[in-house]
Write an enzyme that holds these catalytic residues in place. Sequence first.
Site, mmCIF file in Angstrom:
data_model
loop_
_atom_site.group_PDB
_atom_site.id
_atom_site.type_symbol
_atom_site.label_atom_id
_atom_site.label_comp_id
_atom_site.label_asym_id
_atom_site.label_seq_id
_atom_site.Cartn_x
_atom_site.Cartn_y
_atom_site.Cartn_z
ATOM 1 N N HIS A 37 -11.273 6.716 13.621
ATOM 2 C CA HIS A 37 -9.961 6.118 13.893
ATOM 3 C C HIS A 37 -9.315 6.833 15.087
ATOM 4 O O HIS A 37 -9.509 8.032 15.274
ATOM 5 C CB HIS A 37 -9.068 6.262 12.655
ATOM 6 N N ASP A 85 -2.092 -1.214 8.580
ATOM 7 C CA ASP A 85 -0.731 -1.419 8.108
ATOM 8 C C ASP A 85 0.181 -1.594 9.323
ATOM 9 O O ASP A 85 -0.013 -0.902 10.324
ATOM 10 C CB ASP A 85 -0.315 -0.154 7.338
#
Length: 223
Positions: free
Chosen positions: A188, A66
């Site tokens: 991540h 995003d």
Amino acid sequence: MDVKIDPSWKEVLKQEFSKPYFLQIVTFLKTEKLGGKTIYPPGPLIFNAFNTTPFEKVKVVILGQDPYHGPGQAHGLSFSVPNGIAQPPSLINIFKELNSDIGMPVPSSGNLTHWAEQGVLLLNASLTVRANEPMSHAKIGWAEFTDSVISKISEQRKNVVFLLWGKFAQEKQVLIDETKHLILKAAHPSPFSAEKGFFGCKHFSKANNYLTKNGIDPIDWKI
């Protein structure tokens, strides 16, 4: 419709731009703007990743989820921020891993345009977001578009390195032909997960080793 995007991508993705889902994205974004919503990144930068990294020059794909949703942060490159903007936590951890992996000094700027210009496609799965509302545009059709981008790279290119960090990015593995590309997976780089396998992954040196082995110029990761 006429999308302002690098000619190489316009040719590769021309069918996508006329599909109903893409027209719905355009209509949605226009409606948001007419309704007074602030959208990031600014319109001219929505396709910045594609305009900075032409299709035939893609060597590495780094997939984000995003765009940043704070003022001045998003400029159309995943994980990157413009000069003068404070580095977000995930980017700080990316630079820590680069320092550990290849000895790169931690830079003062978080602008990754230098990577993009060398062939690192800094691709977010969603190309827009509403200000201060993470994932607010995640379901408006962008996923179908960026899935197509990944599939086209997989089908039409060879020896590209895909860096898939975190569960979301790793779900895109099904779109990639592992017989002709290299997939590197890790946790991540977010502070919530970096200690669980991102730190120490050495993806940057591994990517360059693969590129060099296949006769492709490596990436200069220094900022």
